[in-house]
Design a protein around this motif. Structure first.
Motif, PDB file in Angstrom:
ATOM      1  N   ILE A  91      -3.324 -11.734  14.894  1.00  0.00           N
ATOM      2  CA  ILE A  91      -3.092 -10.529  14.100  1.00  0.00           C
ATOM      3  C   ILE A  91      -4.043 -10.587  12.920  1.00  0.00           C
ATOM      4  N   GLY A  92      -4.856  -9.551  12.765  1.00  0.00           N
ATOM      5  CA  GLY A  92      -5.866  -9.535  11.724  1.00  0.00           C
ATOM      6  C   GLY A  92      -5.290  -9.291  10.340  1.00  0.00           C
ATOM      7  N   PHE A  93      -6.140  -9.574   9.350  1.00  0.00           N
ATOM      8  CA  PHE A  93      -5.761  -9.398   7.946  1.00  0.00           C
ATOM      9  C   PHE A  93      -5.372  -7.952   7.659  1.00  0.00           C
ATOM     10  N   ARG A  94      -6.093  -6.998   8.219  1.00  0.00           N
ATOM     11  CA  ARG A  94      -5.793  -5.579   7.977  1.00  0.00           C
ATOM     12  C   ARG A  94      -4.412  -5.214   8.513  1.00  0.00           C
ATOM     13  N   THR A  95      -4.027  -5.829   9.618  1.00  0.00           N
ATOM     14  CA  THR A  95      -2.685  -5.581  10.158  1.00  0.00           C
ATOM     15  C   THR A  95      -1.635  -6.045   9.157  1.00  0.00           C
ATOM     16  N   TYR A  96      -1.857  -7.223   8.565  1.00  0.00           N
ATOM     17  CA  TYR A  96      -0.938  -7.718   7.546  1.00  0.00           C
ATOM     18  C   TYR A  96      -0.929  -6.808   6.322  1.00  0.00           C
ATOM     19  N   GLN A  97      -2.103  -6.301   5.940  1.00  0.00           N
ATOM     20  CA  GLN A  97      -2.156  -5.372   4.812  1.00  0.00           C
ATOM     21  C   GLN A  97      -1.313  -4.129   5.107  1.00  0.00           C
ATOM     22  N   TRP A  98      -1.461  -3.575   6.302  1.00  0.00           N
ATOM     23  CA  TRP A  98      -0.686  -2.372   6.638  1.00  0.00           C
ATOM     24  C   TRP A  98       0.805  -2.679   6.696  1.00  0.00           C
ATOM     25  N   MET A  99       1.170  -3.861   7.207  1.00  0.00           N
ATOM     26  CA  MET A  99       2.587  -4.239   7.232  1.00  0.00           C
ATOM     27  C   MET A  99       3.120  -4.340   5.802  1.00  0.00           C
ATOM     28  N   TYR A 100       2.356  -4.957   4.919  1.00  0.00           N
ATOM     29  CA  TYR A 100       2.746  -5.067   3.514  1.00  0.00           C
ATOM     30  C   TYR A 100       2.885  -3.682   2.885  1.00  0.00           C
ATOM     31  N   ILE A 101       1.926  -2.808   3.139  1.00  0.00           N
ATOM     32  CA  ILE A 101       1.960  -1.450   2.585  1.00  0.00           C
ATOM     33  C   ILE A 101       3.228  -0.726   3.032  1.00  0.00           C
ATOM     34  N   ILE A 102       3.569  -0.851   4.286  1.00  0.00           N
ATOM     35  CA  ILE A 102       4.774  -0.182   4.819  1.00  0.00           C
ATOM     36  C   ILE A 102       6.038  -0.763   4.186  1.00  0.00           C
ATOM     37  N   ILE A 103       6.151  -2.083   4.140  1.00  0.00           N
ATOM     38  CA  ILE A 103       7.343  -2.725   3.572  1.00  0.00           C
ATOM     39  C   ILE A 103       7.472  -2.391   2.086  1.00  0.00           C
ATOM     40  N   MET A 106      11.070   9.128   0.301  1.00  0.00           N
ATOM     41  CA  MET A 106      10.162   8.554   1.305  1.00  0.00           C
ATOM     42  C   MET A 106       8.911   9.419   1.448  1.00  0.00           C
ATOM     43  N   ILE A 107       9.103  10.728   1.451  1.00  0.00           N
ATOM     44  CA  ILE A 107       7.943  11.626   1.548  1.00  0.00           C
ATOM     45  C   ILE A 107       7.059  11.467   0.314  1.00  0.00           C
ATOM     46  N   MET A 108       7.673  11.349  -0.857  1.00  0.00           N
ATOM     47  CA  MET A 108       6.894  11.189  -2.079  1.00  0.00           C
ATOM     48  C   MET A 108       6.086   9.885  -2.039  1.00  0.00           C
ATOM     49  N   CYS A 109       6.735   8.785  -1.688  1.00  0.00           N
ATOM     50  CA  CYS A 109       6.053   7.481  -1.698  1.00  0.00           C
ATOM     51  C   CYS A 109       4.977   7.397  -0.612  1.00  0.00           C
ATOM     52  N   SER A 110       5.286   7.817   0.583  1.00  0.00           N
ATOM     53  CA  SER A 110       4.278   7.757   1.645  1.00  0.00           C
ATOM     54  C   SER A 110       3.209   8.821   1.440  1.00  0.00           C
ATOM     55  N   GLY A 111       3.576   9.944   0.857  1.00  0.00           N
ATOM     56  CA  GLY A 111       2.594  10.978   0.539  1.00  0.00           C
ATOM     57  C   GLY A 111       1.554  10.491  -0.447  1.00  0.00           C
ATOM     58  N   GLN A 112       1.972   9.640  -1.368  1.00  0.00           N
ATOM     59  CA  GLN A 112       1.021   9.054  -2.333  1.00  0.00           C
ATOM     60  C   GLN A 112      -0.049   8.264  -1.588  1.00  0.00           C
ATOM     61  N   LEU A 113       0.346   7.545  -0.548  1.00  0.00           N
ATOM     62  CA  LEU A 113      -0.619   6.790   0.255  1.00  0.00           C
ATOM     63  C   LEU A 113      -1.601   7.733   0.938  1.00  0.00           C
ATOM     64  N   LEU A 114      -1.086   8.821   1.497  1.00  0.00           N
ATOM     65  CA  LEU A 114      -1.958   9.788   2.167  1.00  0.00           C
ATOM     66  C   LEU A 114      -2.893  10.474   1.173  1.00  0.00           C
ATOM     67  N   SER A 117       9.995   0.484  -2.454  1.00  0.00           N
ATOM     68  CA  SER A 117       9.809   1.415  -3.574  1.00  0.00           C
ATOM     69  C   SER A 117      10.646   2.676  -3.379  1.00  0.00           C
ATOM     70  N   THR A 118      10.683   3.174  -2.164  1.00  0.00           N
ATOM     71  CA  THR A 118      11.469   4.370  -1.856  1.00  0.00           C
ATOM     72  C   THR A 118      12.940   4.160  -2.170  1.00  0.00           C
ATOM     73  N   VAL A 119      13.493   3.052  -1.706  1.00  0.00           N
ATOM     74  CA  VAL A 119      14.916   2.770  -1.902  1.00  0.00           C
ATOM     75  C   VAL A 119      15.239   2.607  -3.387  1.00  0.00           C
ATOM     76  N   VAL A 120      14.401   1.866  -4.105  1.00  0.00           N
ATOM     77  CA  VAL A 120      14.651   1.655  -5.531  1.00  0.00           C
ATOM     78  C   VAL A 120      14.569   2.976  -6.291  1.00  0.00           C
ATOM     79  N   LEU A 121      13.554   3.784  -6.016  1.00  0.00           N
ATOM     80  CA  LEU A 121      13.433   5.078  -6.697  1.00  0.00           C
ATOM     81  C   LEU A 121      14.624   5.985  -6.387  1.00  0.00           C
ATOM     82  N   PHE A 122      15.113   5.917  -5.169  1.00  0.00           N
ATOM     83  CA  PHE A 122      16.293   6.696  -4.793  1.00  0.00           C
ATOM     84  C   PHE A 122      17.493   6.287  -5.661  1.00  0.00           C
ATOM     85  N   TYR A 123      17.709   4.981  -5.804  1.00  0.00           N
ATOM     86  CA  TYR A 123      18.831   4.518  -6.623  1.00  0.00           C
ATOM     87  C   TYR A 123      18.617   4.788  -8.106  1.00  0.00           C
ATOM     88  N   TYR A 124      17.373   4.743  -8.554  1.00  0.00           N
ATOM     89  CA  TYR A 124      17.113   5.077  -9.960  1.00  0.00           C
ATOM     90  C   TYR A 124      17.420   6.557 -10.199  1.00  0.00           C
TER      91      TYR A 124
END
Length: 146
Positions: A3-15, A44-52, A20-27
């Motif tokens: 598994i390449g480094f970029r795959t790990y980066q994407w896994m980290y980004i998703i996690i 979730m749309i806000m957080c993932s939308g920021q990535l896009l 962040s989504t869950v914490v912001l929801f509770y805040y």
């Protein structure tokens, strides 16, 4: 299987995005006077939308370092979210005014902006990435508040 480094980066980004989504929801639940109609899907749309949003800017204008930049950007969001967790617990235990809760949130946001700008500079990317990062959040304000 390699598994390449970029795959790990994407896994980290998703996690990190999910955390962040869950914490912001509770805040948001801790400040219902300000954000009365929040839900997990909206966060979730806000957080993932920021990535896009930021990913598109990188692809269109810079055409390099997209994985690295997005990893750093989501790290800033994750650090901000982690800083909010003690506040969420504090708000559950102590009666704290809405003004103080907003001020504390804004202090976390300020720290995030400073950290984002620092990381952008360290990556030798254009400083306008911090402006576009802030702009995205400002554009979301009406959606969050109403």
């Amino acid at each position: 299987m390699n598994i390449g480094f970029r795959t790990y980066q994407w896994m980290y980004i998703i996690i990190a995005t999910v955390i962040s989504t869950v914490v912001l929801f509770y805040y948001a639940k801790a400040i219902p006077e300000l954000i009365p109609n929040d839900n997990l899907t909206k966060e979730m749309i806000m957080c993932s939308g920021q990535l896009l949003w930021q990913g598109s800017i990188i692809l269109i204008f810079i055409k390099r370092k997209i994985h690295t930049y997005l990893s750093h950007m989501i790290t800033v969001s994750l650090l901000g979210s982690l800083a909010l967790i003690p506040l969420i617990f504090l708000f559950q235990k102590e009666p704290i005014s809405i003004e103080t809760r907003i001020l504390l949130f804004l202090l976390v946001v300020l720290a995030m902006i400073i950290e984002h700008a620092r990381r952008v500079k360290k990556l030798a990317l254009p400083s306008y990435l911090t402006i576009t990062w802030i702009t995205y959040r400002i554009l979301w304000l009406p959606i969050l508040l109403f």
